[in-house]
Write an enzyme that holds these catalytic residues in place. Structure first.
Site, PDB file in Angstrom:
ATOM      1  N   ASN A  16      -2.057   2.914   0.774  1.00 15.65           N
ATOM      2  CA  ASN A  16      -1.156   2.451   1.824  1.00 15.65           C
ATOM      3  C   ASN A  16      -0.025   3.479   1.928  1.00 15.65           C
ATOM      4  O   ASN A  16       0.808   3.586   1.021  1.00 15.65           O
ATOM      5  CB  ASN A  16      -0.592   1.065   1.485  1.00 15.65           C
ATOM      6  CG  ASN A  16       0.351   0.541   2.552  1.00 15.65           C
ATOM      7  OD1 ASN A  16       1.157   1.282   3.097  1.00 15.65           O
ATOM      8  ND2 ASN A  16       0.276  -0.747   2.847  1.00 15.65           N
ATOM      9  N   GLU A  43      -1.429   0.996   6.860  1.00 18.85           N
ATOM     10  CA  GLU A  43      -0.086   1.099   7.427  1.00 18.85           C
ATOM     11  C   GLU A  43       0.176   2.512   7.959  1.00 18.85           C
ATOM     12  O   GLU A  43       1.212   3.109   7.692  1.00 18.85           O
ATOM     13  CB  GLU A  43       0.981   0.698   6.400  1.00 18.85           C
ATOM     14  CG  GLU A  43       1.296  -0.782   6.424  1.00 18.85           C
ATOM     15  CD  GLU A  43       2.649  -1.111   5.804  1.00 18.85           C
ATOM     16  OE1 GLU A  43       3.607  -1.337   6.568  1.00 18.85           O
ATOM     17  OE2 GLU A  43       2.729  -1.154   4.562  1.00 18.85           O
ATOM     18  N   ASP A 158      -5.127  -2.583   0.970  1.00 19.88           N
ATOM     19  CA  ASP A 158      -3.942  -3.359   0.600  1.00 19.88           C
ATOM     20  C   ASP A 158      -4.245  -4.816   0.929  1.00 19.88           C
ATOM     21  O   ASP A 158      -4.211  -5.224   2.087  1.00 19.88           O
ATOM     22  CB  ASP A 158      -2.732  -2.847   1.380  1.00 19.88           C
ATOM     23  CG  ASP A 158      -1.472  -3.665   1.119  1.00 19.88           C
ATOM     24  OD1 ASP A 158      -1.528  -4.641   0.341  1.00 19.88           O
ATOM     25  OD2 ASP A 158      -0.435  -3.345   1.725  1.00 19.88           O
ATOM     26  N   ASN A 160      -2.493  -7.435  -0.156  1.00 17.13           N
ATOM     27  CA  ASN A 160      -1.335  -8.320  -0.195  1.00 17.13           C
ATOM     28  C   ASN A 160      -1.650  -9.598  -0.971  1.00 17.13           C
ATOM     29  O   ASN A 160      -1.264 -10.701  -0.575  1.00 17.13           O
ATOM     30  CB  ASN A 160      -0.846  -8.631   1.223  1.00 17.13           C
ATOM     31  CG  ASN A 160       0.165  -7.608   1.723  1.00 17.13           C
ATOM     32  OD1 ASN A 160       1.111  -7.264   1.012  1.00 17.13           O
ATOM     33  ND2 ASN A 160      -0.062  -7.101   2.932  1.00 17.13           N
ATOM     34  N   ASP A 229      -3.235  -3.528  -4.372  1.00 15.64           N
ATOM     35  CA  ASP A 229      -4.196  -2.620  -3.722  1.00 15.64           C
ATOM     36  C   ASP A 229      -5.477  -2.634  -4.556  1.00 15.64           C
ATOM     37  O   ASP A 229      -5.469  -2.221  -5.721  1.00 15.64           O
ATOM     38  CB  ASP A 229      -3.613  -1.217  -3.630  1.00 15.64           C
ATOM     39  CG  ASP A 229      -2.315  -1.198  -2.839  1.00 15.64           C
ATOM     40  OD1 ASP A 229      -2.382  -1.046  -1.615  1.00 15.64           O
ATOM     41  OD2 ASP A 229      -1.238  -1.361  -3.467  1.00 15.64           O
ATOM     42  N   ASP A 258       5.897   3.083  -0.690  1.00 13.73           N
ATOM     43  CA  ASP A 258       6.140   2.080  -1.729  1.00 13.73           C
ATOM     44  C   ASP A 258       4.848   1.701  -2.459  1.00 13.73           C
ATOM     45  O   ASP A 258       4.884   1.003  -3.477  1.00 13.73           O
ATOM     46  CB  ASP A 258       6.845   0.837  -1.164  1.00 13.73           C
ATOM     47  CG  ASP A 258       6.331   0.407   0.195  1.00 13.73           C
ATOM     48  OD1 ASP A 258       5.309   0.958   0.668  1.00 13.73           O
ATOM     49  OD2 ASP A 258       6.955  -0.474   0.812  1.00 13.73           O
ATOM     50  N   HIS A 259       3.696   2.164  -1.949  1.00 13.41           N
ATOM     51  CA  HIS A 259       2.406   2.013  -2.620  1.00 13.41           C
ATOM     52  C   HIS A 259       1.977   3.353  -3.206  1.00 13.41           C
ATOM     53  O   HIS A 259       2.453   4.410  -2.778  1.00 13.41           O
ATOM     54  CB  HIS A 259       1.317   1.575  -1.642  1.00 13.41           C
ATOM     55  CG  HIS A 259       1.514   0.235  -1.030  1.00 13.41           C
ATOM     56  ND1 HIS A 259       0.746  -0.857  -1.341  1.00 13.41           N
ATOM     57  CD2 HIS A 259       2.398  -0.199  -0.082  1.00 13.41           C
ATOM     58  CE1 HIS A 259       1.116  -1.897  -0.624  1.00 13.41           C
ATOM     59  NE2 HIS A 259       2.128  -1.520   0.142  1.00 13.41           N
TER      60      HIS A 259
END
Length: 268
Positions: A16, A43, A158, A160, A229, A258-259
């Site tokens: 991501n 993303e 990802d 989530n 992930d 941030d990933h």
């Protein structure tokens, strides 16, 4: 009998990137270091016409994109031939969010790979959480169809979803969140129970492994992370598993996502 192996080792990763245009050069640096054969991105946050394909093509990758302006967006980068590329998760003709892309990787053996960006679902309960659960139900239905083909299959991206409390540093901070709610975890297990395996857990059973650290509250410096992930392998893909890992070092670089990337090695 020939001494040549009937398989070759391939690296498949999910990443991501949190805006591919902002992170393109960082992704290229990682591609050169890890040298994955296939990567699914999430993303990407741009439409297909402005996706920076050339920078990845110059690294030897063919690029397939399913984009959306400012939000969502998924892509596949591959050094190996891709066939039968499909965009969008079936099951809802009115859903225009770019969260799913799949293709067949044609090496010595064929592999179906699905790149996904599952909805976050917060605030929960609420319409966004309802959408998340319905999306997971559609992913379940698609997974059943893919498994029926008996081709090695990977559903990567990802999710989530924090599958268990061991997958986050501070479980108490996530109580009631859409990533840990009972409905979310049950929907994730339902997909797993079709016959998938969480690839990372094949050789990393202990707690303390994360793929995401929030930009807020010093999460990276405190190692306050979560593992969301995932690469889910069908039984045929699990049989070809060699190794897996998380490239945590990417989070410590300049202007990171941030990933961080999560990768596996398969005999294919």
């Amino acid at each position: 009998m020939s001494g040549r192996s009937q398989f070759s080792v391939v690296i498949i990763a999910t990443y991501n990137v949190n805006s591919v245009k902002a992170r393109a050069h960082a992704v290229v640096d990682w591609l050169r270091e890890r040298s994955p054969d296939v990567v699914v991105l999430q993303e990407t946050k741009c439409t297909d016409d402005v996706f920076p394909k050339t920078i990845f093509e110059d690294c030897g990758y063919c690029v397939e994109v399913h984009g959306q302006k400012s939000y969502n967006g998924v892509a596949i980068l591959s050094k190996i031939t891709l066939e039968d590329v499909r965009c969008g998760l079936p099951g809802d003709d009115e859903d225009d969010q770019a969260r799913w892309i799949e293709a067949t990787v044609v090496n010595k053996r064929a592999l179906r790979i699905c790149g996904l960006y599952l909805p976050n679902g917060n605030p929960a309960p609420g319409p966004k959480f309802d959408y998340k659960i319905k999306w997971m139900q559609r992913a379940y239905a698609r997974a059943k169809i893919l498994l029926a083909d008996e081709m090695p299959t990977i559903m990567a991206g990802d999710y989530n979803v924090i599958p268990q409390n061991e997958d986050c540093k501070n479980p108490e901070q996530w109580v009631g969140d859409a990533l840990t709610r009972a409905e979310t975890r049950a929907a994730f297990r339902r997909i797993i129970n079709l016959g998938f395996t969480d690839a990372f857990r094949l050789n990393n059973s202990e707690a303390g492994h994360y793929s995401f650290w929030d930009y807020q509250a010093g999460a990276w410096n405190k190692d306050n992370g979560i593992r969301i992930d995932h690469l889910l392998l069908s039984s045929q893909a699990t049989d070809r598993f060699r190794d897996s890992g998380i490239d945590k070092f990417m989070r410590g670089r300049e202007r990171p996502s941030d990933h961080v990337p999560v990768w596996i090695e398969l005999n294919l």
